[in-house]
Design a protein around this motif. Structure first.
Motif, PDB file in Angstrom:
ATOM      1  N   VAL A 169      -0.883 -33.098 -23.656  1.00  0.00           N
ATOM      2  CA  VAL A 169      -0.434 -31.921 -24.405  1.00  0.00           C
ATOM      3  C   VAL A 169       0.443 -31.042 -23.522  1.00  0.00           C
ATOM      4  O   VAL A 169       1.505 -30.580 -23.941  1.00  0.00           O
ATOM      5  CB  VAL A 169      -1.638 -31.119 -24.952  1.00  0.00           C
ATOM      6  CG1 VAL A 169      -1.192 -29.790 -25.532  1.00  0.00           C
ATOM      7  CG2 VAL A 169      -2.378 -31.925 -26.002  1.00  0.00           C
ATOM      8  N   CYS A 170       0.015 -30.843 -22.295  1.00  0.00           N
ATOM      9  CA  CYS A 170       0.767 -30.009 -21.355  1.00  0.00           C
ATOM     10  C   CYS A 170       2.177 -30.563 -21.148  1.00  0.00           C
ATOM     11  O   CYS A 170       3.167 -29.836 -21.209  1.00  0.00           O
ATOM     12  CB  CYS A 170       0.016 -29.937 -20.037  1.00  0.00           C
ATOM     13  SG  CYS A 170       0.662 -28.749 -18.873  1.00  0.00           S
ATOM     14  N   LEU A 171       2.283 -31.848 -20.934  1.00  0.00           N
ATOM     15  CA  LEU A 171       3.577 -32.495 -20.712  1.00  0.00           C
ATOM     16  C   LEU A 171       4.465 -32.391 -21.954  1.00  0.00           C
ATOM     17  O   LEU A 171       5.652 -32.056 -21.852  1.00  0.00           O
ATOM     18  CB  LEU A 171       3.371 -33.958 -20.330  1.00  0.00           C
ATOM     19  CG  LEU A 171       4.623 -34.736 -19.942  1.00  0.00           C
ATOM     20  CD1 LEU A 171       5.244 -34.134 -18.689  1.00  0.00           C
ATOM     21  CD2 LEU A 171       4.275 -36.190 -19.716  1.00  0.00           C
ATOM     22  N   CYS A 172       3.900 -32.639 -23.121  1.00  0.00           N
ATOM     23  CA  CYS A 172       4.674 -32.549 -24.365  1.00  0.00           C
ATOM     24  C   CYS A 172       5.201 -31.140 -24.593  1.00  0.00           C
ATOM     25  O   CYS A 172       6.352 -30.961 -25.000  1.00  0.00           O
ATOM     26  CB  CYS A 172       3.822 -32.980 -25.552  1.00  0.00           C
ATOM     27  SG  CYS A 172       3.551 -34.750 -25.664  1.00  0.00           S
ATOM     28  N   TYR A 186       8.943 -29.776 -30.934  1.00  0.00           N
ATOM     29  CA  TYR A 186       8.201 -30.829 -31.627  1.00  0.00           C
ATOM     30  C   TYR A 186       6.721 -30.463 -31.745  1.00  0.00           C
ATOM     31  O   TYR A 186       6.111 -30.622 -32.804  1.00  0.00           O
ATOM     32  CB  TYR A 186       8.374 -32.152 -30.882  1.00  0.00           C
ATOM     33  CG  TYR A 186       7.542 -33.273 -31.432  1.00  0.00           C
ATOM     34  CD1 TYR A 186       7.863 -33.871 -32.641  1.00  0.00           C
ATOM     35  CD2 TYR A 186       6.425 -33.745 -30.748  1.00  0.00           C
ATOM     36  CE1 TYR A 186       7.099 -34.904 -33.162  1.00  0.00           C
ATOM     37  CE2 TYR A 186       5.662 -34.775 -31.249  1.00  0.00           C
ATOM     38  CZ  TYR A 186       5.993 -35.354 -32.450  1.00  0.00           C
ATOM     39  OH  TYR A 186       5.238 -36.363 -32.958  1.00  0.00           O
ATOM     40  N   VAL A 187       6.160 -29.954 -30.666  1.00  0.00           N
ATOM     41  CA  VAL A 187       4.738 -29.586 -30.671  1.00  0.00           C
ATOM     42  C   VAL A 187       4.491 -28.459 -31.670  1.00  0.00           C
ATOM     43  O   VAL A 187       3.518 -28.482 -32.413  1.00  0.00           O
ATOM     44  CB  VAL A 187       4.262 -29.195 -29.256  1.00  0.00           C
ATOM     45  CG1 VAL A 187       2.811 -28.750 -29.286  1.00  0.00           C
ATOM     46  CG2 VAL A 187       4.446 -30.358 -28.295  1.00  0.00           C
ATOM     47  N   GLN A 188       5.391 -27.486 -31.715  1.00  0.00           N
ATOM     48  CA  GLN A 188       5.253 -26.392 -32.683  1.00  0.00           C
ATOM     49  C   GLN A 188       5.286 -26.932 -34.109  1.00  0.00           C
ATOM     50  O   GLN A 188       4.521 -26.503 -34.958  1.00  0.00           O
ATOM     51  CB  GLN A 188       6.369 -25.369 -32.471  1.00  0.00           C
ATOM     52  CG  GLN A 188       6.235 -24.152 -33.351  1.00  0.00           C
ATOM     53  CD  GLN A 188       7.186 -23.053 -32.943  1.00  0.00           C
ATOM     54  OE1 GLN A 188       7.304 -22.755 -31.767  1.00  0.00           O
ATOM     55  NE2 GLN A 188       7.862 -22.468 -33.901  1.00  0.00           N
ATOM     56  N   GLY A 189       6.148 -27.906 -34.366  1.00  0.00           N
ATOM     57  CA  GLY A 189       6.204 -28.523 -35.691  1.00  0.00           C
ATOM     58  C   GLY A 189       4.936 -29.282 -36.030  1.00  0.00           C
ATOM     59  O   GLY A 189       4.448 -29.227 -37.166  1.00  0.00           O
ATOM     60  N   LYS A 190       4.366 -29.994 -35.058  1.00  0.00           N
ATOM     61  CA  LYS A 190       3.136 -30.758 -35.305  1.00  0.00           C
ATOM     62  C   LYS A 190       1.945 -29.828 -35.550  1.00  0.00           C
ATOM     63  O   LYS A 190       1.066 -30.141 -36.333  1.00  0.00           O
ATOM     64  CB  LYS A 190       2.839 -31.698 -34.128  1.00  0.00           C
ATOM     65  CG  LYS A 190       3.849 -32.822 -33.964  1.00  0.00           C
ATOM     66  CD  LYS A 190       4.028 -33.638 -35.222  1.00  0.00           C
ATOM     67  CE  LYS A 190       3.024 -34.752 -35.315  1.00  0.00           C
ATOM     68  NZ  LYS A 190       3.258 -35.631 -36.473  1.00  0.00           N
ATOM     69  N   GLY A 220      -0.718 -27.686 -42.849  1.00  0.00           N
ATOM     70  CA  GLY A 220      -0.202 -28.020 -44.174  1.00  0.00           C
ATOM     71  C   GLY A 220       1.216 -27.546 -44.412  1.00  0.00           C
ATOM     72  O   GLY A 220       1.647 -27.433 -45.553  1.00  0.00           O
ATOM     73  N   LYS A 221       1.944 -27.261 -43.346  1.00  0.00           N
ATOM     74  CA  LYS A 221       3.318 -26.782 -43.472  1.00  0.00           C
ATOM     75  C   LYS A 221       4.289 -27.872 -43.039  1.00  0.00           C
ATOM     76  O   LYS A 221       3.887 -28.891 -42.493  1.00  0.00           O
ATOM     77  CB  LYS A 221       3.502 -25.522 -42.627  1.00  0.00           C
ATOM     78  CG  LYS A 221       2.573 -24.404 -43.053  1.00  0.00           C
ATOM     79  CD  LYS A 221       2.692 -23.207 -42.160  1.00  0.00           C
ATOM     80  CE  LYS A 221       1.699 -22.136 -42.640  1.00  0.00           C
ATOM     81  NZ  LYS A 221       1.746 -20.947 -41.821  1.00  0.00           N
ATOM     82  N   SER A 222       5.575 -27.648 -43.245  1.00  0.00           N
ATOM     83  CA  SER A 222       6.601 -28.636 -42.928  1.00  0.00           C
ATOM     84  C   SER A 222       6.836 -28.740 -41.420  1.00  0.00           C
ATOM     85  O   SER A 222       7.203 -27.754 -40.777  1.00  0.00           O
ATOM     86  CB  SER A 222       7.914 -28.256 -43.612  1.00  0.00           C
ATOM     87  OG  SER A 222       8.976 -29.040 -43.122  1.00  0.00           O
ATOM     88  N   CYS A 223       6.656 -29.928 -40.888  1.00  0.00           N
ATOM     89  CA  CYS A 223       6.893 -30.165 -39.464  1.00  0.00           C
ATOM     90  C   CYS A 223       8.366 -29.935 -39.129  1.00  0.00           C
ATOM     91  O   CYS A 223       8.695 -29.262 -38.150  1.00  0.00           O
ATOM     92  CB  CYS A 223       6.468 -31.583 -39.094  1.00  0.00           C
ATOM     93  SG  CYS A 223       6.727 -32.007 -37.363  1.00  0.00           S
ATOM     94  N   LEU A 224       9.268 -30.478 -39.933  1.00  0.00           N
ATOM     95  CA  LEU A 224      10.699 -30.369 -39.662  1.00  0.00           C
ATOM     96  C   LEU A 224      11.175 -28.917 -39.701  1.00  0.00           C
ATOM     97  O   LEU A 224      11.902 -28.470 -38.805  1.00  0.00           O
ATOM     98  CB  LEU A 224      11.493 -31.212 -40.664  1.00  0.00           C
ATOM     99  CG  LEU A 224      13.014 -31.162 -40.513  1.00  0.00           C
ATOM    100  CD1 LEU A 224      13.432 -31.705 -39.145  1.00  0.00           C
ATOM    101  CD2 LEU A 224      13.677 -31.933 -41.625  1.00  0.00           C
ATOM    102  N   LEU A 243      12.682 -26.843 -36.473  1.00  0.00           N
ATOM    103  CA  LEU A 243      14.022 -26.261 -36.454  1.00  0.00           C
ATOM    104  C   LEU A 243      14.001 -24.753 -36.197  1.00  0.00           C
ATOM    105  O   LEU A 243      14.955 -24.214 -35.627  1.00  0.00           O
ATOM    106  CB  LEU A 243      14.750 -26.574 -37.757  1.00  0.00           C
ATOM    107  CG  LEU A 243      15.073 -28.052 -37.990  1.00  0.00           C
ATOM    108  CD1 LEU A 243      15.683 -28.246 -39.362  1.00  0.00           C
ATOM    109  CD2 LEU A 243      15.968 -28.593 -36.900  1.00  0.00           C
ATOM    110  N   CYS A 244      12.935 -24.082 -36.598  1.00  0.00           N
ATOM    111  CA  CYS A 244      12.817 -22.636 -36.344  1.00  0.00           C
ATOM    112  C   CYS A 244      12.863 -22.331 -34.852  1.00  0.00           C
ATOM    113  O   CYS A 244      13.281 -21.251 -34.444  1.00  0.00           O
ATOM    114  CB  CYS A 244      11.516 -22.097 -36.926  1.00  0.00           C
ATOM    115  SG  CYS A 244      11.532 -21.922 -38.702  1.00  0.00           S
ATOM    116  N   PHE A 245      12.447 -23.276 -34.042  1.00  0.00           N
ATOM    117  CA  PHE A 245      12.433 -23.098 -32.595  1.00  0.00           C
ATOM    118  C   PHE A 245      13.810 -22.748 -32.039  1.00  0.00           C
ATOM    119  O   PHE A 245      13.931 -22.036 -31.048  1.00  0.00           O
ATOM    120  CB  PHE A 245      11.902 -24.376 -31.927  1.00  0.00           C
ATOM    121  CG  PHE A 245      11.856 -24.303 -30.431  1.00  0.00           C
ATOM    122  CD1 PHE A 245      10.786 -23.718 -29.793  1.00  0.00           C
ATOM    123  CD2 PHE A 245      12.890 -24.819 -29.668  1.00  0.00           C
ATOM    124  CE1 PHE A 245      10.741 -23.648 -28.410  1.00  0.00           C
ATOM    125  CE2 PHE A 245      12.853 -24.759 -28.286  1.00  0.00           C
ATOM    126  CZ  PHE A 245      11.778 -24.168 -27.655  1.00  0.00           C
TER     127      PHE A 245
END
Length: 111
Positions: free
Chosen positions: A20-23, A30-34, A40-44, A48-50
């Motif tokens: 997790v730390c490395l990711c 990507y981690v924020q999306g996951k 229950g929200k959109s990963c994509l 992209l908000c990042f």
């Protein structure tokens, strides 16, 4: 669960989970999306908000507030002061599977 400490789900407990730390340090978007996906929200969309600075702070604060269950003001302060550690904590608490694909995808039959 404490806010700050070195236990598994504390803010600085990310050092106990190297994957997790490395990711988070390599691909935090990507981690924020996951993490958003586990809520229950959109990963994509949340990935992209990042890339939009003000939107990222608002999005990360809302995700943290939902994931950890803390006050929105405290979530904002934690995001502003120690963003990578906050994302690590959320990923561990929500059990975000960082190595899996889209969880909403429907498998195709091989008939």
């Amino acid at each position: 669960m404490g806010l700050i400490g070195f236990d598994k789900n504390d803010l600085f407990g990310c050092f106990t989970d190297f994957k997790v730390c490395l990711c988070v340090f390599l691909v935090p978007c990507y981690v924020q999306g996951k993490i958003a996906e586990t809520l229950g929200k959109s990963c994509l969309l949340h990935t992209l908000c990042f890339f939009v600075p003000i939107l990222d702070v608002v999005d990360a604060t809302c995700i943290r507030s939902d994931a950890i269950g803390e006050n929105i003001i405290i979530s904002l302060l934690v995001i502003l002061l120690c963003y990578p550690f906050a994302i690590c904590q959320e990923a561990r608490v929500k059990g975000a599977d960082l190595m899996a694909g889209d969880q909403t995808a429907v498998p195709m039959d091989r008939a």
